[in-house]
Scaffold this motif. Structure first.
Motif, PDB file in Angstrom:
ATOM      1  N   ASN A 109       0.829  -1.188   0.000  1.00  0.00           N
ATOM      2  CA  ASN A 109       0.000   0.000   0.000  1.00  0.00           C
ATOM      3  C   ASN A 109       0.869   1.245   0.000  1.00  0.00           C
ATOM      4  O   ASN A 109       1.773   1.388   0.842  1.00  0.00           O
ATOM      5  CB  ASN A 109      -0.910   0.005   1.222  1.00  0.00           C
ATOM      6  N   THR A 110       0.604   2.127  -0.924  1.00  0.00           N
ATOM      7  CA  THR A 110       1.349   3.382  -0.989  1.00  0.00           C
ATOM      8  C   THR A 110       0.922   4.291   0.150  1.00  0.00           C
ATOM      9  O   THR A 110      -0.263   4.394   0.462  1.00  0.00           O
ATOM     10  CB  THR A 110       1.083   4.086  -2.331  1.00  0.00           C
ATOM     11  N   THR A 111       1.881   4.961   0.764  1.00  0.00           N
ATOM     12  CA  THR A 111       1.574   5.887   1.862  1.00  0.00           C
ATOM     13  C   THR A 111       1.744   7.323   1.397  1.00  0.00           C
ATOM     14  O   THR A 111       2.416   7.608   0.390  1.00  0.00           O
ATOM     15  CB  THR A 111       2.492   5.641   3.068  1.00  0.00           C
ATOM     16  N   LEU A 112       1.160   8.217   2.154  1.00  0.00           N
ATOM     17  CA  LEU A 112       1.287   9.655   1.875  1.00  0.00           C
ATOM     18  C   LEU A 112       2.740  10.090   2.004  1.00  0.00           C
ATOM     19  O   LEU A 112       3.217  10.971   1.279  1.00  0.00           O
ATOM     20  CB  LEU A 112       0.392  10.429   2.846  1.00  0.00           C
ATOM     21  N   LYS A 113       3.462   9.430   2.917  1.00  0.00           N
ATOM     22  CA  LYS A 113       4.884   9.749   3.135  1.00  0.00           C
ATOM     23  C   LYS A 113       5.694   9.470   1.869  1.00  0.00           C
ATOM     24  O   LYS A 113       6.578  10.260   1.493  1.00  0.00           O
ATOM     25  CB  LYS A 113       5.404   8.914   4.302  1.00  0.00           C
ATOM     26  N   THR A 146      -4.673   5.131  -1.701  1.00  0.00           N
ATOM     27  CA  THR A 146      -5.963   5.327  -1.029  1.00  0.00           C
ATOM     28  C   THR A 146      -5.689   5.741   0.404  1.00  0.00           C
ATOM     29  O   THR A 146      -4.767   5.210   1.053  1.00  0.00           O
ATOM     30  CB  THR A 146      -6.810   4.044  -1.026  1.00  0.00           C
ATOM     31  N   PRO A 147      -6.472   6.682   0.941  1.00  0.00           N
ATOM     32  CA  PRO A 147      -6.241   7.138   2.316  1.00  0.00           C
ATOM     33  C   PRO A 147      -6.416   6.000   3.312  1.00  0.00           C
ATOM     34  O   PRO A 147      -7.225   5.091   3.104  1.00  0.00           O
ATOM     35  CB  PRO A 147      -7.317   8.208   2.524  1.00  0.00           C
ATOM     36  N   PHE A 161      -8.431   3.963   8.691  1.00  0.00           N
ATOM     37  CA  PHE A 161      -8.279   3.747  10.129  1.00  0.00           C
ATOM     38  C   PHE A 161      -7.618   4.957  10.782  1.00  0.00           C
ATOM     39  O   PHE A 161      -8.047   5.429  11.839  1.00  0.00           O
ATOM     40  CB  PHE A 161      -7.450   2.487  10.387  1.00  0.00           C
ATOM     41  N   ALA A 162      -6.561   5.475  10.113  1.00  0.00           N
ATOM     42  CA  ALA A 162      -5.879   6.653  10.652  1.00  0.00           C
ATOM     43  C   ALA A 162      -6.801   7.863  10.657  1.00  0.00           C
ATOM     44  O   ALA A 162      -6.814   8.650  11.606  1.00  0.00           O
ATOM     45  CB  ALA A 162      -4.624   6.949   9.833  1.00  0.00           C
ATOM     46  N   VAL A 163      -7.575   8.010   9.568  1.00  0.00           N
ATOM     47  CA  VAL A 163      -8.528   9.125   9.502  1.00  0.00           C
ATOM     48  C   VAL A 163      -9.550   9.023  10.625  1.00  0.00           C
ATOM     49  O   VAL A 163      -9.884  10.013  11.281  1.00  0.00           O
ATOM     50  CB  VAL A 163      -9.245   9.144   8.123  1.00  0.00           C
ATOM     51  N   ASN A 164     -10.030   7.798  10.870  1.00  0.00           N
ATOM     52  CA  ASN A 164     -11.021   7.603  11.916  1.00  0.00           C
ATOM     53  C   ASN A 164     -10.468   7.922  13.295  1.00  0.00           C
ATOM     54  O   ASN A 164     -11.170   8.484  14.148  1.00  0.00           O
ATOM     55  CB  ASN A 164     -11.536   6.158  11.886  1.00  0.00           C
ATOM     56  N   LEU A 165      -9.206   7.549  13.524  1.00  0.00           N
ATOM     57  CA  LEU A 165      -8.587   7.874  14.803  1.00  0.00           C
ATOM     58  C   LEU A 165      -8.501   9.382  14.987  1.00  0.00           C
ATOM     59  O   LEU A 165      -8.724   9.918  16.084  1.00  0.00           O
ATOM     60  CB  LEU A 165      -7.182   7.269  14.879  1.00  0.00           C
ATOM     61  N   ARG A 166      -8.175  10.087  13.901  1.00  0.00           N
ATOM     62  CA  ARG A 166      -8.007  11.533  13.978  1.00  0.00           C
ATOM     63  C   ARG A 166      -9.341  12.236  14.180  1.00  0.00           C
ATOM     64  O   ARG A 166      -9.456  13.191  14.950  1.00  0.00           O
ATOM     65  CB  ARG A 166      -7.326  12.031  12.699  1.00  0.00           C
ATOM     66  N   THR A 167     -10.373  11.784  13.486  1.00  0.00           N
ATOM     67  CA  THR A 167     -11.679  12.451  13.565  1.00  0.00           C
ATOM     68  C   THR A 167     -12.566  11.885  14.667  1.00  0.00           C
ATOM     69  O   THR A 167     -13.618  12.437  14.957  1.00  0.00           O
ATOM     70  CB  THR A 167     -12.432  12.292  12.222  1.00  0.00           C
TER      71      THR A 167
END
Length: 339
Positions: free
Chosen positions: A3-7, A48-49, A52-58
């Motif tokens: 999976n490609t990351t934003l980093k 793809t975003p 899980f990380a988005v959910n933790l943040r929001t």
């Protein structure tokens, strides 16, 4: 494929992770050139975003849970359709679980959904649900809960129902006006509120029309008010009360079982005995004779339940007070050949 990351996207373009994130979200403080470069690379690498990380943040899971008693009834398929339509508008995932009319399953499924940290729960209760501590645990977790169809009046949450007592009352009055006088009722089990209310509506209609209530004309459906209940109780009614001239059934599935048995033994419907169901599911209009029934608006029940739940999720997210709602939708009599 990894999976490609934003980093990785940021590193390839020589920009910060924050800038890459802003570019994908269309922030105005990122240049069009950078936005286009980030979007092009993201598409190339199938980025793809990380939800899980988005959910933790929001602090949102973007999922809701739905617990229904059974998938057999056509009614619940319409309920699910209404719920999914509302969820899709808001990009929510719906986890659909079936209690199979068992209290223990219902409790386990609630624990599962709470462990999954769903944002809210929609439920129609099982026929066995007589205590409500497991429902109160949802509320103690501060997870929004909306009950529909089979509800608990003592649980403090929003509810979407029909007026089962009035619908049954109207159904029996309709039969009486058609000239039927000896009307049996194939009722549901003693636990669900809608089964209780339909029985009470049946009884009151008799009393208001100066017909004597006879408890021996009430047959309890022990198998979760299904086809077999209708078939077997139809046998009993012919053996024990051959004088009856109409049957009001708690569900269409029960009514179809009744019609199946009467067709087999040559009892003419409605000339000899009329049959009236409840729910208006698909099979009611294709069996012979076609079944008269009460139209229960399953799609609208699902749609309204989900809409209320999403409103409560939003209010909770914004730390605003929630005022619980009790919505009662209208029913109508669908007249067909069986009456």
């Amino acid at each position: 494929m990894n999976n490609t990351t934003l980093k990785e996207i940021a590193a390839q373009l020589g920009i910060s992770i924050t800038t890459a994130s802003k570019a994908l979200k269309g922030y105005s403080d990122v240049s069009e050139k950078t936005k286009n470069a980030v979007i092009e690379l993201a598409q190339k690498l199938h980025y793809t975003p990380n939800s899980f990380a988005v959910n933790l943040r929001t602090k949102e899971s973007k999922t809701i849970g739905l617990i229904i008693p059974t998938l057999v009834h056509d009614f619940f398929s319409y309920v699910i359709k209404g719920i999914l339509e509302e969820a899709e508008k808001r990009d929510y995932l719906v986890i659909i679980l079936q209690s199979n009319e068992k209290l223990e399953f219902e409790k386990k499924q609630i624990d599962l959904l709470l462990n999954k940290r769903v944002d809210g729960i929609l439920m129609s209760l099982s026929n066995e649900t007589g205590d409500f501590d497991h429902l109160k645990s949802i509320i103690s977790h501060k997870t929004p809960l909306v009950l529909f169809d089979k509800i608990a009046k003592l649980v403090n949450c929003s509810k979407v129902t029909i007026n089962d007592k009035k619908a049954a009352y109207d159904a029996v009055c309709y039969l009486i006006k058609k000239g039927y006088k000896k009307i049996a009722h194939f009722r549901g089990s003693y636990m669900p509120q809608n089964s209780i209310d339909r029985f009470l509506g049946y009884k009151k209609a008799l009393e208001d029309n100066n017909l004597t209530y006879d408890s021996s004309l009430v047959f309890v459906c022990e198998n979760n008010a299904d086809f077999q209940d209708g078939y077997e109780n139809a046998k009993r009614v012919m053996d024990e009360h051959p004088e009856i001239d109409a049957i009001f059934a708690v569900t269409d599935l029960v009514a179809i079982g009744i019609i199946k048995y009467f067709n087999e033994i040559g009892v003419s419907i409605p000339e000899r005995i009329a049959v009236l169901g409840f729910s208006n599911w698909f099979m009611s209009s294709v069996i012979s004779p076609k079944l008269s029934t009460i139209d229960q608006p399953g799609f609208e029940i699902g749609r309204r339940s989900a809409s209320i739940l999403f409103d409560e999720i939003n209010l909770k997210k914004n730390n605003l007070p929630v005022v619980f709602q009790s919505i009662e939708l209208e029913t109508s009599i669908i007249e067909r050949e069986s009456t």
